[in-house]
Scaffold this active site. Structure first.
Site, short mmCIF file in Angstrom:
data_model
loop_
_atom_site.label_atom_id
_atom_site.label_comp_id
_atom_site.label_asym_id
_atom_site.label_seq_id
_atom_site.Cartn_x
_atom_site.Cartn_y
_atom_site.Cartn_z
N SER A 90 0.81 -1.23 0.00
CA SER A 90 0.00 0.00 0.00
C SER A 90 0.84 1.28 0.00
CB SER A 90 -0.93 0.02 1.21
OG SER A 90 -1.63 1.25 1.23
N LYS B 4 -13.80 -4.52 2.61
CA LYS B 4 -14.65 -3.35 2.36
C LYS B 4 -16.13 -3.63 2.66
CE LYS B 4 -11.57 -1.20 -0.93
NZ LYS B 4 -11.37 -0.53 -2.20
N GLY C 184 -13.99 -9.17 -13.78
CA GLY C 184 -13.76 -9.31 -12.34
C GLY C 184 -14.98 -8.96 -11.51
N THR D 112 -15.20 -16.89 -11.45
CA THR D 112 -16.17 -17.58 -10.59
C THR D 112 -17.53 -16.92 -10.79
OG1 THR D 112 -14.37 -17.83 -9.01
CG2 THR D 112 -16.58 -18.34 -8.20
N LYS E 173 -19.93 -15.27 -8.05
CA LYS E 173 -19.62 -13.95 -7.50
C LYS E 173 -20.20 -12.84 -8.38
CE LYS E 173 -15.37 -13.09 -5.72
NZ LYS E 173 -13.91 -13.39 -5.63
N TYR F 71 -2.13 -0.45 -11.13
CA TYR F 71 -1.18 0.52 -11.68
C TYR F 71 0.26 0.10 -11.48
CZ TYR F 71 -1.58 2.15 -6.86
OH TYR F 71 -1.63 2.22 -5.49
P1 ATR Z 1 -11.70 -10.20 -3.59
O1 ATR Z 1 -12.34 -11.15 -4.58
O2 ATR Z 1 -11.26 -10.86 -2.33
O3 ATR Z 1 -12.46 -8.94 -3.37
P2 ATR Z 1 -10.03 -8.83 -5.40
O4 ATR Z 1 -8.53 -8.76 -5.50
O5 ATR Z 1 -10.79 -7.58 -5.25
O6 ATR Z 1 -10.33 -9.82 -4.22
O7 ATR Z 1 -10.61 -9.60 -6.66
C1 ATR Z 1 -9.89 -10.49 -7.39
C2 ATR Z 1 -10.57 -10.65 -8.74
O8 ATR Z 1 -9.61 -11.13 -9.68
C3 ATR Z 1 -11.70 -11.65 -8.71
O9 ATR Z 1 -12.68 -11.24 -9.62
C4 ATR Z 1 -10.98 -12.92 -9.19
O10 ATR Z 1 -11.81 -13.89 -9.76
P3 ATR Z 1 -12.51 -15.03 -8.85
O11 ATR Z 1 -13.71 -14.38 -8.25
O12 ATR Z 1 -12.82 -16.12 -9.79
O13 ATR Z 1 -11.48 -15.42 -7.82
C5 ATR Z 1 -10.08 -12.36 -10.24
N1 ATR Z 1 -8.92 -13.22 -10.55
C6 ATR Z 1 -7.79 -13.33 -9.84
N2 ATR Z 1 -6.90 -14.17 -10.45
C7 ATR Z 1 -7.51 -14.60 -11.59
C8 ATR Z 1 -7.13 -15.48 -12.66
N3 ATR Z 1 -5.92 -16.07 -12.68
N4 ATR Z 1 -8.01 -15.68 -13.66
C9 ATR Z 1 -9.21 -15.07 -13.65
N5 ATR Z 1 -9.64 -14.22 -12.67
C10 ATR Z 1 -8.81 -13.98 -11.65
#
Ligand code: ATR
Length: 264
Positions: free
Chosen positions: A14, A65, A125, A151, A154, A211
């Site tokens: 951060s 959050k 995402g 996924t 979600k 970024y």
């Molecule tokens: P959180 O889900 O805990 O809020 P985030 O960093 O805000 O965490 O979100 C991570 C995002 O990146 C999610 O949408 C995640 O997809 P999943 O919900 O399927 O986990 C996505 N993500 C991370 N790595 C990925 C990958 N290798 N391929 C596709 N999506 C990915």
């Protein structure tokens, strides 16, 4: 001395302490801002510390959050609508949850002079920042919002908050004017999209919430001639500026001096 923290997990990366402490010094305030890696089970105690005056404000980042909300007394309209809180202030022992990510996203898009009216959006995402992005897009009159997430459950959950969202399969690439990377793909070299963005054609706005590091697979597609590329740095700066204003009643400056300081 007033005490502020950014909490999350992980938190090591951060930039918020560097930025907030810079502005604290610039504005001659008696305050300090630190960072703390926490677990969900720590949230109640941290909020009690706020109530007891041991802490004066928090920034909340991934993945708390939403889960912080149960510990907050009042939510701002933005936080209520997105079920997402990234800033907490205290007023006479009452904890107020705010969402300054929305302003961060909206103002960063407006700075590009990009008019979202009647534009079609594709969000990649479904993580913590996505409700704020969707809310901001709707406030800027985007006409259609498609969302895809590895996924799917979600993504479907987000439809409870925003029922006109269209969920598409991960890997599909429908027509869009603006595409937003709200996944964590790009943070690690090994992460790949397996989506051929070039197929989408040009005259598109690519917006990457990430970024650092730079460049990424997504930024390379966004920087092709005819496209516009923006990363999440301005969003980060603006959400921090708004949080600072809430706590200290002063709007700190985003100028070349602070940009240079952050790049060092
Ligand atoms: P959180 O889900 O805990 O809020 P985030 O960093 O805000 O965490 O979100 C991570 C995002 O990146 C999610 O949408 C995640 O997809 P999943 O919900 O399927 O986990 C996505 N993500 C991370 N790595 C990925 C990958 N290798 N391929 C596709 N999506 C990915």
């Amino acid at each position: 001395m007033k005490k502020f923290l950014v909490i999350g997990n992980p938190i090591g990366h951060s930039l918020s302490p560097k930025l907030q402490n810079y502005w604290i010094k610039k504005n001659n305030l008696d305050a300090i801002y630190g960072k703390l890696e926490v677990h969900e089970s720590d949230l109640a105690e941290l909020c009690k510390n706020l109530k007891d005056g041991k802490l004066d404000g928090l920034n909340i980042t991934v993945p708390f959050k939403n889960s912080i909300i149960q510990h907050v007394d009042v939510l701002s309209g933005h936080a209520l609508r997105t079920k997402s809180v990234n800033t907490i202030s205290v007023d006479k022992g009452v904890l107020i949850g705010h969402n300054t990510d929305i302003d961060g996203f909206e103002i960063s898009v407006k700075k590009l002079n990009y008019d979202l009216t009647n534009k079609s959006i594709l969000i990649l995402g479904a993580g913590g920042v996505v409700p704020s992005i969707i809310y901001g897009l709707k406030r800027m009159n985007a006409s259609k919002i498609n969302l895809t997430n590895r996924t799917k459950e979600k993504a479907i959950k987000l439809k409870n908050l925003f029922n006109d969202l269209t969920i598409i399969d991960w890997g599909d690439l429908p027509e869009f004017d603006m595409i937003i990377n709200a996944t964590s793909i790009g943070l690690k070299d090994s992460d790949k999209f397996n989506i051929d963005f070039i197929k989408a054609g040009t005259n598109k706005l690519f917006y990457d919430v990430i970024y650092e590091p730079y460049p990424t697979e997504f930024s390379l597609a966004g920087n092709i001639s005819g496209n516009i590329f923006e990363n999440g740095f301005n969003m980060f700066l603006i959400q921090a500026q708004k949080a600072f204003s809430i706590w200290h009643n002063v709007e700190p400056k985003i100028d070349n001096e602070v940009l240079k300081f952050l790049n060092n």
